[in-house]
Scaffold this motif. Structure first.
Motif, PDB file in Angstrom:
ATOM      1  N   ASN A 169       0.866  -1.171   0.000  1.00  0.00           N
ATOM      2  CA  ASN A 169       0.000   0.000   0.000  1.00  0.00           C
ATOM      3  C   ASN A 169       0.903   1.221   0.000  1.00  0.00           C
ATOM      4  N   LEU A 171      -0.330   4.328  -0.907  1.00  0.00           N
ATOM      5  CA  LEU A 171      -1.171   5.526  -0.924  1.00  0.00           C
ATOM      6  C   LEU A 171      -1.428   6.091   0.465  1.00  0.00           C
ATOM      7  N   TYR A 172      -1.003   5.358   1.499  1.00  0.00           N
ATOM      8  CA  TYR A 172      -1.396   5.750   2.855  1.00  0.00           C
ATOM      9  C   TYR A 172      -0.158   5.805   3.753  1.00  0.00           C
ATOM     10  N   PRO A 173       0.779   6.713   3.484  1.00  0.00           N
ATOM     11  CA  PRO A 173       2.035   6.715   4.228  1.00  0.00           C
ATOM     12  C   PRO A 173       1.871   7.121   5.687  1.00  0.00           C
ATOM     13  N   ASP A 174       0.823   7.869   5.997  1.00  0.00           N
ATOM     14  CA  ASP A 174       0.663   8.366   7.371  1.00  0.00           C
ATOM     15  C   ASP A 174      -0.274   7.475   8.188  1.00  0.00           C
ATOM     16  N   GLN A 228      -2.017   1.995  10.747  1.00  0.00           N
ATOM     17  CA  GLN A 228      -2.556   0.638  10.630  1.00  0.00           C
ATOM     18  C   GLN A 228      -1.586  -0.279   9.867  1.00  0.00           C
ATOM     19  N   TYR A 262      -0.071  -4.610   8.240  1.00  0.00           N
ATOM     20  CA  TYR A 262      -1.075  -5.491   8.833  1.00  0.00           C
ATOM     21  C   TYR A 262      -1.054  -6.820   8.097  1.00  0.00           C
ATOM     22  N   ASN A 273      -1.573  -1.064  14.832  1.00  0.00           N
ATOM     23  CA  ASN A 273      -1.914  -0.185  15.942  1.00  0.00           C
ATOM     24  C   ASN A 273      -2.864  -0.850  16.958  1.00  0.00           C
ATOM     25  N   ASP A 313       4.886   7.283  -4.611  1.00  0.00           N
ATOM     26  CA  ASP A 313       3.730   6.937  -5.445  1.00  0.00           C
ATOM     27  C   ASP A 313       2.560   7.886  -5.252  1.00  0.00           C
ATOM     28  N   LEU A 314       2.787   8.950  -4.504  1.00  0.00           N
ATOM     29  CA  LEU A 314       1.752   9.962  -4.326  1.00  0.00           C
ATOM     30  C   LEU A 314       2.053  11.153  -5.215  1.00  0.00           C
ATOM     31  N   ILE A 370       0.644  16.355  -2.629  1.00  0.00           N
ATOM     32  CA  ILE A 370       0.245  15.591  -1.451  1.00  0.00           C
ATOM     33  C   ILE A 370       1.484  15.078  -0.730  1.00  0.00           C
ATOM     34  N   PHE A 392       3.316  17.878   1.146  1.00  0.00           N
ATOM     35  CA  PHE A 392       2.617  18.327   2.339  1.00  0.00           C
ATOM     36  C   PHE A 392       2.747  17.302   3.452  1.00  0.00           C
ATOM     37  N   LEU A 393       2.561  16.020   3.102  1.00  0.00           N
ATOM     38  CA  LEU A 393       2.638  14.974   4.122  1.00  0.00           C
ATOM     39  C   LEU A 393       4.050  14.858   4.679  1.00  0.00           C
TER      40      LEU A 393
END
Lengths: 529, 342
Positions: free
Chosen positions: B44, B46-49, B52, B55, B66, B128-129, B133, B136-137
């Motif tokens: 994944n 797309l969700y670096p922050d 979770q 998993y 988490n 990959d973002l 985005i 900013f992240l």
């Protein structure tokens, strides 16, 4: 009809005749005055009153003659000059842009019609407390002309606020909105607004925007809006959507609308109960898309159409950035409606067919996964009769209540998560959706219901969703797709209001599959057209 | 998907020659490798922050990072994989784990986000973002790390010394602990080895050669040899099914690269559009914009990047050439007529 070759006398000639008559009258009056001087002074006042009455009668006769001529034929009249008064802040070009038709008019009738249209459009700008358009006589050396005087009173209080219920094309359901507006900040008729909206589908939006009805050389309105939208789909699909975006209205007319959207969208799952397909979609995405809508609505009403037809086509292309990592897809929707009146008890039959397809763009696009928020979902508390713009509503099925599903995470022991659906599945939506409905509406025989617009309806609807991406199109065939159509029938009472259409229906589900969330029974739907 | 029997480890993308370059995900990967547990790896990016990730999933079973002390603890608790049953009661095991989870984790966190220029972190988490985005992240994460480590403008220097100093102490202690053994405790792998080696691999392969932390780690030769041996034996050997060949290229699961010609062509169009905007009416640019968009959409559907480029270039130049031949007033008038149709 009179002789077409005979041109009507120009109005000025009547004025000349009347002037001559006035001159004669004046001569007569002078003579009478001279005589009067010799007479007793006690009779002077009644004579002045008599002169005034004569003037009023003369003016009335003039107007009657004018109206008679306007009823019988064209009264040629040109506009010599348009004078705008009262605008201190508003740019003159904004007002004059609405007066083009007046300048080009060539008759009294055309001038009056163009003036009424211009008056309406100027009031629509919401910048003026009042707008008056007066026709005055033109210069004497130019017969057959008139000066048009536009007198505006700019709004004293630029701030306004309002609360209401709306349904936007983008929204998935009706919303309650409160907004504050500031009008005409720069004199271009610009409207600046800040809005708070809450949707019945658990969505909330904070936005600020500006609207220019006519900016510089652009003939179409320009709109820009920055918004922060939050939508809660935890109950149906185990995710929340948050979007921070900018939308620009590039072109808007009666039938065409072109808008650009740039948004940072984030999908999260705070419940941590989502299914695998939903988990794969969680994260951040950049959306840069152009959306074109062609709308053609010739129905006599959007709340209770009884005659006419409508067609809407919406095309959205996303991925318009140099950065290849943004979201790329093509989304197309069609919606066709037709209403046939039957002539008794105000009965009418409404047909509607909607379809939509979503395809990711890129190499090997059919093996990729489509974007979850862009997929099609059927069901909800909207009425298909009112909802124009792609497949979305289906009587009898709950919000996102049909289509492909996937099991959610199973916790050990009992789950206390109030957001967890008891069925334990996520509705995933589809890349291809088709829905159709037929609705027969009729008045009740009682006068009370007729006066209030309360009427009854019988309906039938069907719809289906299918997945095309991730190579699922290979498993799809037309017979299989038709076989898996869900359908329902029912009857109900419709209470139309100025703001929304309320339906109390009894729905009977004819066909459903798997984990579809629909059941027979009473249902209330609220739609804002 | 229902009915899937295999376990999936969802982690961040592979790069820098590692199966996953994220310091949080790599220990879980190594732990499952040590246990010879069959699993697949999915990514994944797309969700670096997200906290979770990583998993482990198997049908409707989930073990999030988490929850319940992490993925490894959850897998032990559920009886799926437990390498610590015979060592976790040893006091030294507990204190070693605490030292790795605090001192070494903080040191790597500092070095990855604050001690270097951040390019390695950007490649792991944001490559990959889309750029706005990702940028900013990244800035948001830098701020979060500073808060987490308690670093301010006033104490940044001594805090850095403290972090490096503690890491050095930890390396020395672990080097002494390891000696010439195969693993840190009882010559058998445990979760402590997974956490420590996850740290070592990232420090050696992700951080630049000028990194202070990396240089301190290299001073302990037996630790480096320990990492090399485990890499050969457990990672490169490919004993589990569906193990991706890790290399320095970005993840293949989200191919978003396009030929560089596309960005050049797009920029060229942007310049031409802006020039046209200033010189002509709005509607004069509508036709080339529409033709350009159609060309981009059509060409993105073709598989061959070479053919895509050629068709794209031909279509785009053709559209511009055609519009240059058209008189400005004629094109504007035609667009107006078109848009006025009922």
């Amino acid at each position: 009809m009179g002789n077409p070759d005979e041109k009507p006398d120009p109005i000025i000639s009547d004025y000349e005749i009347e002037e001559e008559e006035d001159d004669d009258e004046e001569d007569l009056e002078e003579e009478e005055d001279d005589d009067e001087l010799e007479d007793d002074s006690d009779v002077a006042a009644p004579k002045v009153r008599g002169n005034r009455e004569a003037e009023v009668r003369a003016a009335k006769a003039k107007m009657d003659n004018l109206f008679r001529r306007m009823r019988t034929g064209t009264v040629p009249l040109r506009v010599h000059n348009v004078i705008v008064k009262g605008n201190t802040k508003t740019k003159e070009q904004l007002i004059e842009a609405e007066l083009e038709a007046i300048r080009n008019a060539s008759s009294m009738q055309e001038i009056i019609e163009a003036a009424s249209v211009a008056n309406f459009r100027l009031r629509e700008l919401e910048c003026f407390d009042s707008v008056n358009i007066t026709l005055d006589a033109g210069p004497p050396e130019l017969p057959g002309t008139t000066n048009v005087i536009v007198e505006v009173v700019e709004a004293k209080r630029p701030f306004t606020g309002q609360i209401g219920t709306f349904t936007k094309g983008e929204a998935k359901s009706s919303t309650v909105e409160g907004s504050v507006k500031y009008r005409n900040l720069f004199g271009y008729g610009d409207i600046w607004d800040g809005t708070l909206a809450y949707g019945f589908d658990r969505s909330a939006e904070v936005s600020a925007g500006v609207y220019f009805p006519r900016f510089e050389r652009l003939v179409t309105p320009v709109m820009a809006r920055v918004s922060l939208l939050s939508q809660d789909w935890l109950k149906f699909s185990s995710y929340k959507e948050r979007s921070l975006g900018l939308s620009l209205g590039l072109f808007s007319s009666t039938h065409h609308d072109l808008a650009y959207n740039f948004a940072w969208r984030t999908l999260t799952d705070p419940s941590q109960m989502s299914s695998m397909s939903i988990r794969r979609q969680l994260g951040h995405n950049l959306l840069s898309s152009l959306k074109y809508t062609f709308k053609f609505d010739k129905r006599n009403s959007t709340v209770r159409p009884t005659r006419g037809h409508a067609f809407v086509s919406t095309t959205q292309v996303s991925g318009l950035t140099p950065d290849s990592r943004s979201l790329r897809f093509l989304r197309q929707e069609f919606d066709l409606r037709y209403a046939v009146p039957f002539g008794f008890y105000h009965t009418a039959l409404n047909f509607g067919v909607s379809s939509g397809v979503l395809v990711p763009l890129g190499r090997g696009f059919l093996s990729m996964s489509s974007s979850l928020p862009e997929r099609f979902f059927l069901g909800g508390n909207l009425s298909p009769v009112c909802t124009l713009g792609g497949p979305s509503a289906l009587w009898g099925f709950k919000t996102r209540g049909m289509g492909p599903t996937e099991s959610r995470r199973q916790m050990r022991g009992n789950s206390n998560d109030e957001n967890a659906d008891p069925t334990g599945v996520d509705f995933l939506g589809g890349d291809l959706a088709v829905s159709a409905f037929a609705d027969l509406s009729f008045d009740f025989p009682l006068k009370f219901f007729k006066e209030k617009g309360i009427h009854g309806h019988l309906f039938a609807c069907a719809g289906n969703i299918a997945k095309l991406t991730e190579n699922e199109y290979r498993n799809l065939s037309l017979p299989k797709f038709l076989e898996s159509f869900r359908s329902s029938v029912g009857a109900g009472i419709v209470l139309p209001t100025n703001l929304f259409r309320l339906e109390v229906n009894y729905c009977y589900i004819l066909k459903k599959f798997g984990h579809d969330n629909g059941k027979s029974g009473f249902q209330i739907s609220i739609s804002a057209p | 998907m229902e009915g899937v029997a295999e376990f999936n480890l969802v982690a961040r993308k592979p790069c820098f020659g590692l199966p996953t370059a994220c310091p949080t995900c790599l220990p879980v990967y190594l732990y499952l490798k040590f246990a010879h547990f069959p699993f697949h790896v999915a990514f994944n990016s797309l969700y670096p922050d997200s906290d979770q990730i990583p998993y482990v999933e198997n049908g409707t079973y989930m073990a999030y990072n988490n929850e319940n002390g992490g993925v490894i603890e959850r897998l032990k608790e559920d009886g799926i994989v437990d390498l610590d049953s015979q060592v976790n009661s040893q006091p030294e095991w507990i204190s070693t784990k605490a030292m790795i989870s605090s001192w070494l984790a903080d040191a790597l966190l500092y070095e990855l986000w604050l001690g270097s220029d951040g390019s390695s972190a950007c490649k792991i988490y944001y490559s990959d973002l889309a750029w706005p985005i990702g940028k900013f992240l990244f800035l948001q994460q830098v701020r979060t790390v500073k808060q987490q480590l308690g670093i301010t403008k006033d104490n940044s220097e001594w805090r850095e010394e403290e972090i490096y100093g503690r890491a050095n102490i930890a390396y020395k202690a672990l080097s002494t602990r390891l000696g010439e053994h195969d693993f840190l405790f009882d010559n058998r792998p445990s979760s402590v080895d997974a956490f420590f080696l996850g740290h070592v691999f990232v420090t050696l392969q992700v951080l630049p050669e000028t990194s202070v932390l990396r240089s301190k780690l290299i001073e302990n030769g037996n630790l480096v040899r320990f990492a090399d041996r485990v890499k050969i034996e457990f990672i490169e050997a490919g004993s589990s099914s569906s193990v991706p060949q890790f290399h320095s290229d970005p993840s293949s699961s989200t191919p978003r690269r396009v030929p560089s010609n596309w960005s050049k062509i797009f920029k060229l169009h942007l310049y031409l559009i802006f020039i046209n905007w200033y010189l002509f009416d709005f509607f004069a640019i509508a036709k080339p914009v529409v033709l350009c968009l159609v060309a981009i959409v059509i060409c993105s559907c073709f598989r061959s990047p070479g053919l895509k480029c050629q068709l794209g270039i031909m279509a785009n130049y053709g559209s511009w050439f055609g519009c240059l031949l058209i008189i400005n007033d004629w094109s504007s008038a035609k667009c107006m007529d078109f848009l006025k149709m009922p």
